[in-house]
Design an enzyme around this catalytic site. Structure first.
Site: not given
Ligand code: PGA
Length: 252
Positions: A10, A12, A97, A99, A169, A175, A215
């Protein structure tokens, strides 16, 4: 039941068109032998078509990061239908997601409409679920995830469910560098399979692929993939670099 793993990146809101294409082209030879899993990348909307065109015929699939709840053309400024993603070369779309839930008002209901729109257009939807830290600490994580699943996947038939991939997730692991331990992830993944079984039957539950996200890195992917109910990963930060993402794809 053998489930083909999925490793999805992803990207983003990162990378302009040229950089997206470069990363995809760098990735191509590094994952060319990866027949053990589906490899997916999700660039920003503006780069989808260029990336998809340049990697056509490779084993890398392309995903959008969101789509509209509407599946017909119309006066919806700023929205993109699932069929437009298909037209741009996508086979998959990420939906719900954290976010988008946290900052853009995504609800279980809109996730449900988007999942239906995606399936209707012939895409496979990667539906994201996951609890916040406070919810985990108060012992509410399973309830939250259960509601996200029952709301998000409401009304989907067994046939529809063939076009659903679930991504667990935990928001506290996205992140942050804080991964759920393989055991914590496995525990929730097995709950998720149970929830899916309750709503959609045991056959669907045995088949559905459940990805872990939060992560994921080259250093922790192998251990995560050893867990019985972890069928792949949704990778953010570590997917932006072709070499690091390729290491995750080639986890074994
Ligand atoms: P990350 O993000 O691997 O940077 O923690 C995962 C995601 O948001 O899909």
């Amino acid at each position: 039941m053998t489930r083909k793993p999925v490793i999805a990146g992803n990207w983003k809101m990162y990378k302009l068109i040229d950089e997206s294409v470069d990363t995809a082209l760098n990735l191509k030879p590094l994952v060319a032998n990866a027949t053990h899993c589906d490899v997916i990348i999700a660039p920003v909307f503006t780069a989808l078509k260029s990336v998809a065109d340049r990697i056509e015929g490779s084993n890398i699939l392309v995903a959008g990061q969101d789509c509209s709840t509407q599946n017909t053309f119309g006066a919806h400024t700023g929205e993109i239908t699932a069929s437009m993603l298909l037209d741009a070369g996508c086979s998959h779309v990420i939906i719900g997601h954290s976010e988008r839930r946290q900052f853009y008002g995504e609800t279980n209901e809109s996730v449900n409409h988007k999942a239906k729109a995606a399936i209707g257009a012939g895409l496979t939807a990667i539906v994201c679920v996951g609890e916040h830290l406070a919810e985990r600490e108060s012992g509410d994580a399973e309830n939250v995830v259960s509601e996200q699943l029952s709301g998000g996947l409401e009304g989907l038939t067994a046939n529809d469910m063939e076009r659903i991939i679930i991504a667990y997730e935990p928001v506290w692991a996205i992140g942050t560098g804080k991964t759920a331990t393989p055991e914590q992830a496995q525990e929730m993944h097995s709950c998720i399979r149970r929830f899916v079984s309750k709503d959609h039957g045991s056959e669907v539950a045995a088949k559905v692929r459940i990805l872990y996200g939060g992560s994921v890195k080259p250093e922790n992917i192998s251990e995560l993939m050893l867990q019985a109910d972890i069928d792949g990963a949704l990778v953010g930060g570590a997917s932006l670099d072709a070499e690091s993402f390729a290491k995750i794809v080639n986890y074994r």
